[in-house]
Structures are given as structure tokens and as C-alpha cells.
Scaffold this active site. Sequence first.
Site, mmCIF file in Angstrom:
data_model
loop_
_atom_site.group_PDB
_atom_site.id
_atom_site.type_symbol
_atom_site.label_atom_id
_atom_site.label_comp_id
_atom_site.label_asym_id
_atom_site.label_seq_id
_atom_site.Cartn_x
_atom_site.Cartn_y
_atom_site.Cartn_z
ATOM 1 C CB CYS A 175 -70.899 -31.357 77.620
ATOM 2 S SG CYS A 175 -69.996 -32.243 76.365
ATOM 3 C CG HIS A 216 -75.263 -34.512 79.091
ATOM 4 N ND1 HIS A 216 -74.523 -33.593 79.815
ATOM 5 C CD2 HIS A 216 -74.571 -34.735 77.933
ATOM 6 C CE1 HIS A 216 -73.442 -33.268 79.116
ATOM 7 N NE2 HIS A 216 -73.450 -33.938 77.972
ATOM 8 N N GLY A 256 -67.567 -32.399 73.468
ATOM 9 C CA GLY A 256 -67.752 -32.303 72.030
ATOM 10 C C GLY A 256 -66.603 -31.593 71.342
ATOM 11 C CB CYS A 265 -66.419 -37.311 76.433
ATOM 12 S SG CYS A 265 -68.207 -37.566 76.336
#
Length: 377
Positions: free
Chosen positions: A89, A333, A365, A363
Site C-alpha cells: 500500500c 483505500h 503490509g 503503514c
Amino acid sequence: MKAVIAAYARTPFHFARKGALAEVRPDTLAAQAVSGLLARTDLDPALIEDVILGCAYPEASQGNNLARIVGLLAGLPQEVGGMTVNRFCGSSMQAVHIAAAQIEAGMGEAFLCVGVESMTMVPQGGFNFSPNPELLANTSAYLSMGETAENVAARWHVSRADQEALAVESHRKATAARAEGRLVDEIIPVRLANGDVIDADGCIRPATSLEALAGLKPAFRPDGSVTAGTSSPLTDGAAVVLVTSDAFAEQHGLAPMARVRSFASVGVDPAIMGIGPIPATRKALARAGLTVADLDVVEINEAFSSQALACIRDLGLDPATVNLDGGGLAIGHPLGATGARITGKAASLLVRENGRYALSTQCVGGGQGIATVLERV
């Protein structure tokens, strides 16, 4: 040369599978975003050095070096190449970092930094999940994002009530921004195959309330605190940021919003991947010679309420500066697109709010964090 954010745009974001963009291919979606941004800037596409595209799951309709496909679909000259990058992401924020570094190294002056994800057409995890048996047995490298959100909630003592309050506030801010026309300038309308035009976001839920969220069951653990309402929705969408040198922007009549002051990426324990913005932000701010107190605008991705709150509190961010028009809980998102969205958004908010410094951070993954510090031009 200094790298600047010269323009930013995105498609509307809509729920995966049931939303208005569910039947739009991701390459088509990203190409429309690119074409729309270039039309707004009136920039000769032949001047683009490269298309750098971030995508979290670049396979199937998101495969075949998607950056090159998008460039061709958008009508860019065939001499303009394309590179697809993957930091899950954080992918399209990484695209911005690559472009900025190339500009400051003298290796090009104008880059299209694109992000896209169709979570309808390519599911999270992809179609052929094949984890390494050793890592699977001995680490949290493949732990589901929902489980990591529960871990963060427990370790950082983020209550369910506080998670739900953040979600309600995210939807409230996004609803107000949409109603007051503050999102119009950043959105490129998407034309569907049947001729319909989608020009507004579809994930924002104005009726979201504490009472409604309190009635939801935990989504990932029977005794957990994270629900569907405090998790970002599965989303389809694309975003694009034009990153150029300051000299190029001046020469071609562009109005840059911010310069890229610094950036950083880090690794963290995959079991608590949501706290990635904490060390990434500290690293980026240190490189810029700044502190949290210097920040006028903050865009932090709300992958989950628990992780966003943990990061906001641990970093000591002023909530009045954070996600002014709502965050990922409300807007959505689409994994590969979010980095470009929040970086472009942060730049545009610096102008709107008359601020000097901005932060965009996520953040990632698998246990990572990524951050960008911007300074208003």
C-alpha cells in the site's frame, strides 16, 4: 534541482465489487486519471521522462508492467516508458520518492507518479497466494491485516470506543468536504463504457454514527475490537501526482504546490505493521531537520482506526492538522493508489491552509512504514 509536486488528481474512490467502478479495468481507470491531469496542466506529454506506477497486486488486469500499459492507454508518446513498483500500500508513495530522487540526481525533470488498485478485479493477496513455508511457520510475515490491527489495538491500548470515534470523525470530515466542494478540484471524472460519468466518491457514509458502529460485530477476532466500520473499505480507484524539477515547473508555467523536503521507508515487526508510520515519520523528519511541532498538515492513511490512532498518539501529532478532509476510513483505500492520493493531498492542503510543512505517511503490509515531508513552495 529540487523536486516539486506540480499537480495532483485522482479518480473518485468507490466500494470494490458493489461500487460504481467495479466493472472498470484498473489500467483504464489509471489512464483516465493520467489523461485528466495532463489536460488540466496543458503539459505536452512528450516532456514526461517516465511513468512510475505503484500497485500492490500487479497481476491479471493489473499485470504486464501496468505503468507501460497505462501510458499507452493514456495516449502518451511511445517514447515515454513506464515502470511498475510494489511496496504494497506504499507503492505509489514510493513512486513519488523514486521520481524525486531521479530529479535531484539530474536524471529527468518530469515524472507521472501513478497509483491504482481495483480490489474488485484483483483480490487482496492476489489470485495465486503461495507463501514461503519457512516464513509462514516461523514469522508473522503473512499475518492478515485485520489481525495486525487487533495486535496494535491491544499493545497500544486503543479502545473500541476510540476507534469508532475516529471513524465517525473521518466520515464527518469527508462528508463536509464533499458537500462544500472541497474535493471537486482533485477528482477526475471517470467515463464508463455505457457513457455514464462518475464524478464523486462512493465510500463516504454521512449517516455513520457511534450508535451504528457500536452494533457491529468484531471482524477479525470473536473477542476483538476492530470491526468493518473501523477498517478501511475494499476500494477501487486511481491517483496521479506530477513530480517535476522546480526549474521545469517554472519553464512550463506550472504552479507547484510543494517541494519534496525528505522521505523515508522502514521495516517493522509484521505482527504490528500498522505502527510503521511512527519510525518512518521520525526518520523523514530527522532528515529534514524538523520536528512534529513544525507540521501544519498531516495526511496519515487510516488503514484501520487502531493503527492510525496509535501512530497519531505515539508521534504526538496535533489532531487538528490530521486528515482535514477525512481519511481512508471514509474516502477509501485502494491499496496502490493511496500513497499518491495522500501525498498529492498533503501538497494541496499546504496551499489551501497556508501552511509551510506537511507530512504524508502510511503503514505497509508485511511490516513497513513510509513517509514524505513536504515544504510549501
